[in-house]
Scaffold this motif. Sequence first.
Motif, short mmCIF file in Angstrom:
data_model
loop_
_atom_site.label_atom_id
_atom_site.label_comp_id
_atom_site.label_asym_id
_atom_site.label_seq_id
_atom_site.Cartn_x
_atom_site.Cartn_y
_atom_site.Cartn_z
N ASN A 1 7.10 21.46 -28.80
CA ASN A 1 8.36 22.32 -28.64
C ASN A 1 8.54 22.82 -26.99
OD1 ASN A 1 9.27 21.90 -30.94
ND2 ASN A 1 8.58 23.73 -31.85
N LYS A 2 7.33 23.12 -26.62
CA LYS A 2 7.41 23.68 -25.23
C LYS A 2 7.46 22.43 -24.35
CE LYS A 2 4.45 27.74 -25.96
NZ LYS A 2 3.36 28.44 -25.73
N GLY A 3 6.95 21.39 -24.45
CA GLY A 3 7.07 20.25 -23.72
C GLY A 3 8.51 19.92 -23.53
N LYS A 4 9.00 19.69 -24.53
CA LYS A 4 10.51 19.36 -24.79
C LYS A 4 11.43 20.50 -24.00
CE LYS A 4 9.83 16.68 -29.08
NZ LYS A 4 9.95 16.73 -30.33
N THR A 5 11.28 21.62 -24.32
CA THR A 5 11.93 22.59 -23.66
C THR A 5 11.95 22.54 -22.39
OG1 THR A 5 11.76 24.06 -25.62
CG2 THR A 5 12.46 25.05 -23.33
N ILE A 6 10.65 22.36 -21.72
CA ILE A 6 10.45 22.38 -20.22
C ILE A 6 11.12 20.89 -19.80
CG2 ILE A 6 8.81 21.72 -18.32
CD1 ILE A 6 7.00 23.78 -19.82
N ALA A 7 11.08 20.01 -20.44
CA ALA A 7 11.45 18.69 -19.99
C ALA A 7 13.18 18.94 -19.88
CB ALA A 7 11.31 17.63 -20.88
N LYS A 8 13.67 19.40 -20.84
CA LYS A 8 15.28 19.68 -21.08
C LYS A 8 15.79 20.48 -19.85
CE LYS A 8 18.70 20.11 -24.62
NZ LYS A 8 18.84 20.63 -26.08
N THR A 9 14.86 21.58 -19.48
CA THR A 9 15.41 22.33 -18.28
C THR A 9 15.11 21.41 -17.04
OG1 THR A 9 14.54 24.18 -19.70
CG2 THR A 9 14.90 24.31 -17.05
N LEU A 10 14.25 20.83 -16.80
CA LEU A 10 13.72 20.10 -15.58
C LEU A 10 15.23 19.06 -15.51
CD1 LEU A 10 10.12 19.49 -15.31
CD2 LEU A 10 11.67 21.01 -13.98
N LEU A 11 15.44 18.44 -16.80
CA LEU A 11 16.59 17.35 -16.47
C LEU A 11 17.84 17.86 -16.01
CD1 LEU A 11 15.90 15.31 -19.50
CD2 LEU A 11 15.75 14.25 -17.38
N GLU A 12 18.23 19.22 -16.54
CA GLU A 12 19.30 20.07 -16.34
C GLU A 12 19.34 20.36 -15.01
OE1 GLU A 12 19.24 23.08 -19.02
OE2 GLU A 12 19.88 22.13 -20.63
N LYS A 13 18.02 20.81 -14.46
CA LYS A 13 17.93 21.05 -13.04
C LYS A 13 17.95 19.80 -11.91
CE LYS A 13 15.72 25.46 -13.82
NZ LYS A 13 17.04 26.27 -13.07
N LYS A 14 17.83 18.70 -12.58
CA LYS A 14 17.86 17.36 -11.95
C LYS A 14 16.87 17.37 -11.17
CE LYS A 14 22.89 16.71 -11.39
NZ LYS A 14 22.95 16.22 -12.85
N ILE A 15 15.35 17.58 -11.81
CA ILE A 15 14.22 17.69 -11.07
C ILE A 15 13.32 16.46 -11.51
CG2 ILE A 15 11.82 18.80 -10.80
CD1 ILE A 15 13.22 21.45 -10.81
N ASP A 16 12.92 15.43 -10.84
CA ASP A 16 12.20 14.26 -11.38
C ASP A 16 10.87 14.73 -11.97
OD1 ASP A 16 14.19 12.90 -11.02
OD2 ASP A 16 13.64 12.25 -8.95
N PHE A 17 10.36 14.03 -13.03
CA PHE A 17 9.12 14.21 -13.60
C PHE A 17 8.66 13.17 -14.41
CE2 PHE A 17 11.99 15.82 -16.66
CZ PHE A 17 11.58 15.35 -17.85
N LYS A 18 7.26 13.05 -14.50
CA LYS A 18 6.76 12.13 -15.53
C LYS A 18 6.27 12.72 -16.66
CE LYS A 18 5.54 8.48 -12.41
NZ LYS A 18 6.41 7.59 -12.78
#
Length: 335
Positions: free
Chosen positions: A254-271
Motif C-alpha cells: 500500500n505504501k509503495g503504491k501510494t508513493i508511486a501514485k503521488t510521484l506520477l501525479e508530480k511527473k517525477i520519473d522513477f523505477k
Amino acid sequence: MKQPLVSILIPFKNTELFLKECLDSIVQQEYQNWEVQAVDDASTDDSYKIVSKYAEKDPRFNVLKNSGNGIIEALRTGFKECKGELITRMDSDDIMAPDKLGTLLELLLNSGKGHVAVGQVKYFSHRGISDGYARYEQWLNKLTAEGNNYSEIYKECAIPSPCWMVFKEDLLQCGAFEPNRYPEDYDLTFRYYENGLTCIPCQKVLHYWRDYDTRTSRTSEHYAANYFLDIKLHYFLKLEYDPTRPLVIWGAGNKGKTIAKTLLEKKIDFKWICDNPKKINKDIYGIKLDHYRILNHLQDAQNIITVANEKEQETIKSFFTVLNKTPMKDYFFFC
C-alpha cells in the motif's frame, strides 16, 4: 546553573480524568522556574475548570481558550503568550518524571543554541502496552540515547512531541507552529532536522506516555497512516531528492503504491522494484515492476524502501552494504 524561565505548552481537550495527575507532575518538578500556557481546545467536560483551579492557586499557570480550532491552532494560541527563553511541550494526559525539566534544561544549557534536548519515554496503560507501542518505545529510546534521532527520521516520528526542549529563538527559526501540516509533531521534527538542530543524547526516561482508547493519536484522522506518509514524501522531495540521480521505489504494498501514485501525479520519473516473484514484471499504474537486482547495474540511485517486515529490512540493509551504499544518502526506509 542558570535558572531561565521555561515555558510549557499544554493543549488540552476532554482529558479531565488525567489532568490532575499531569499538572501535579509539573508542580512537583525539581526545577521550579517554569510557566504553563494551557490552551483549552473546546472541551465539553470539566477540563477547563480543573486547569482554572490550578491557575487560581499558582500564578505560573495560565489557562487560555483556543483562538482557532484543533491542536495546531491551540499551540499557536499558547505560544503567543510564552515568556520563557526555553520552550517545551506537554500532553495533558501524560506524566513528567520529577527531573524532566531540570534534565532537559541542563542538557540544553550545556550544549547551547542550535540544539534540541530530547528525553527517553515510557508508555503505560491500565491494560498493558501493545507490542507495536513497545517496539516504538524501544526504537525511539535507542535513538535518543545516542542522539541519532534523525538517522531514521523517515521511518516514524523520531522525537516524542511531549519530551523535547529548545531555545525559543531556535523554535522561531524552525517556523514554530505555523505550518498547517499534520501530524504536527512529526512535521516539527522534520523542521528541526531541516534547520540543523542537533539532538543531544539522553540516557534518562523523563516522560510517561499514557495509552488509552480515546487518545487523540488513536482517534483523530490527522494521525492516520496516510498523513505520516504525506509528510515523509514532502520532506524527502524537499530535502533529499536529487533529480540528477535515478529514483527507485522498493516495495509494491500500500505504501509503495501510494508513493508511486503521488510521484506520477508530480511527473517525477522513477523505477519500481520488489523481490516478490508474483509481482515482478507486473504492470501497476503503467509502470513495470523490476527485480531488485537491477540495482547492481543502476548507477547512483536514490532508494525509497517501503518494505515493513523487519527481517526483510535487515536483508535489504545487507544488500546495500555490499553495494557500498549509505543510509540517509542512498537509501531511506519509509517504514
